[in-house]
Write a protein that holds these residues in place. Structure first.
Motif, PDB file in Angstrom:
ATOM      1  N   GLU A 147    -105.930 -67.682 -24.590  1.00 18.84           N
ATOM      2  CA  GLU A 147    -106.147 -67.418 -26.015  1.00 18.84           C
ATOM      3  C   GLU A 147    -105.717 -68.588 -26.882  1.00 18.84           C
ATOM      4  O   GLU A 147    -106.401 -68.948 -27.844  1.00 18.84           O
ATOM      5  N   SER A 148    -104.550 -69.186 -26.566  1.00 19.90           N
ATOM      6  CA  SER A 148    -103.999 -70.198 -27.482  1.00 19.90           C
ATOM      7  C   SER A 148    -103.377 -71.390 -26.782  1.00 19.90           C
ATOM      8  O   SER A 148    -102.804 -72.254 -27.462  1.00 19.90           O
ATOM      9  N   SER A 151     -99.431 -71.358 -27.474  1.00 21.01           N
ATOM     10  CA  SER A 151     -98.815 -71.849 -28.715  1.00 21.01           C
ATOM     11  C   SER A 151     -98.673 -70.716 -29.738  1.00 21.01           C
ATOM     12  O   SER A 151     -99.655 -70.031 -30.062  1.00 21.01           O
ATOM     13  N   TYR A 152     -97.446 -70.554 -30.262  1.00 20.68           N
ATOM     14  CA  TYR A 152     -97.215 -69.525 -31.289  1.00 20.68           C
ATOM     15  C   TYR A 152     -97.838 -69.908 -32.639  1.00 20.68           C
ATOM     16  O   TYR A 152     -98.049 -69.053 -33.499  1.00 20.68           O
ATOM     17  N   ALA A 154    -100.836 -71.437 -33.054  1.00 13.79           N
ATOM     18  CA  ALA A 154    -102.292 -71.579 -32.988  1.00 13.79           C
ATOM     19  C   ALA A 154    -102.953 -70.650 -34.008  1.00 13.79           C
ATOM     20  O   ALA A 154    -102.502 -69.530 -34.237  1.00 13.79           O
ATOM     21  N   ARG A 155    -104.022 -71.122 -34.663  1.00 11.49           N
ATOM     22  CA  ARG A 155    -104.770 -70.315 -35.631  1.00 11.49           C
ATOM     23  C   ARG A 155    -106.252 -70.414 -35.324  1.00 11.49           C
ATOM     24  O   ARG A 155    -106.785 -71.472 -34.989  1.00 11.49           O
ATOM     25  N   ASN A 156    -106.977 -69.320 -35.486  1.00 13.81           N
ATOM     26  CA  ASN A 156    -108.435 -69.303 -35.318  1.00 13.81           C
ATOM     27  C   ASN A 156    -108.987 -68.265 -36.288  1.00 13.81           C
ATOM     28  O   ASN A 156    -109.174 -67.105 -35.946  1.00 13.81           O
ATOM     29  N   TYR A 159    -107.216 -64.859 -36.704  1.00 12.41           N
ATOM     30  CA  TYR A 159    -106.391 -64.624 -35.524  1.00 12.41           C
ATOM     31  C   TYR A 159    -105.272 -65.658 -35.461  1.00 12.41           C
ATOM     32  O   TYR A 159    -105.491 -66.855 -35.634  1.00 12.41           O
ATOM     33  N   LYS A 162     -99.784 -67.016 -30.444  1.00  9.50           N
ATOM     34  CA  LYS A 162     -99.879 -67.169 -28.986  1.00  9.50           C
ATOM     35  C   LYS A 162    -100.876 -66.210 -28.376  1.00  9.50           C
ATOM     36  O   LYS A 162    -101.588 -66.565 -27.414  1.00  9.50           O
ATOM     37  N   TYR A 163    -100.981 -64.991 -28.921  1.00 12.14           N
ATOM     38  CA  TYR A 163    -101.866 -63.985 -28.335  1.00 12.14           C
ATOM     39  C   TYR A 163    -103.080 -63.732 -29.208  1.00 12.14           C
ATOM     40  O   TYR A 163    -103.843 -62.799 -28.960  1.00 12.14           O
ATOM     41  N   GLN A 164    -103.258 -64.619 -30.231  1.00 15.18           N
ATOM     42  CA  GLN A 164    -104.405 -64.529 -31.136  1.00 15.18           C
ATOM     43  C   GLN A 164    -104.598 -63.096 -31.660  1.00 15.18           C
ATOM     44  O   GLN A 164    -105.668 -62.496 -31.559  1.00 15.18           O
TER      45      GLN A 164
END
Length: 207
Positions: A147-148, A151-152, A154-156, A159, A162-164
């Motif tokens: 998912e990432s 990484s805590y 991470a952005r998408n 979402y 780390k687990y989006q």
């Protein structure tokens, strides 16, 4: 233990007062009254009335002679002695049961065992609550990696982390601790375990 004590109560009653025969003869002067004479000679009004056959309505007159009884009284005493009364005081003593050393050791062991079990249960409950559906540690790490990249930050789009997870799930708290907690809750409620979540991801490309 029984203690007995006895107390004797003796009552003495006095009765039958009589006046002494000695008396004084006085001649009534102007202004004298039976009450005034009783005060002067220290004798009761009734005693003067009885000695002179007077009643409360009689009026004494000047020149009249009255017998004034002596103010002292002799008493004829009759006594009644009541029987002794016995009272009993009861005092009880309590002896605490003695336990053998073996019984005390057993009780202490049982108490220690109970405390240990309670502590173990508490730890187990805490572990379950904190990890949620983390029975598949490797499955959880696998999903985070896909998912990432683990990484805590991470952005998408919507979402995050780390687990989006959807930003609405995190309620504005993007800390690592909150991400872990919410991720466990999400997987537990939706899939029951991380292993099941991994299988769904492998089949669908998301979880």
């Amino acid at each position: 233990m029984i203690l007995a004590t006895s107390a004797a109560a003796v009552g003495i009653f006095f009765a039958g007062f009589s006046y002494a025969s000695a008396s004084t003869v006085v001649t009534v002067q102007s202004g004298d009254t039976v009450w005034g004479l009783s005060q002067k000679y220290n004798v009761s009004i009734d005693a003067i009335n009885q000695a002179n056959n007077l009643n409360s309505s009689n009026v004494i007159v000047v020149g009249e002679q009255l017998n004034i009884p002596d103010g002292s009284q002799t008493s004829q005493a009759t006594s009644t002695q009541q029987p002794a009364q016995q009272t009993t005081t009861t005092q009880s003593s309590y002896t605490q049961p003695q336990y053998s050393q073996a019984q005390q050791s057993t009780n202490n062991y049982a108490s220690t065992t109970a405390n240990t079990n309670t502590s173990s249960n508490s730890n187990a409950n805490y572990s379950t609550a904190s990890t949620g559906a983390s029975d598949g540690g490797s499955a959880k790490a696998w999903i985070a990696s896909h998912e990432s990249g683990g990484s805590y930050s991470a952005r998408n789009g919507q979402y995050v982390g780390k687990y989006q997870l959807s930003a609405s799930y995190l309620n504005g708290d993007y800390s690592a601790a909150n991400q872990e907690k919410v991720a466990n809750q999400y997987v537990s409620s939706r899939y029951g375990s991380w292993s099941a979540a991994k299988s769904f991801w492998q089949a669908n490309g998301w979880y």
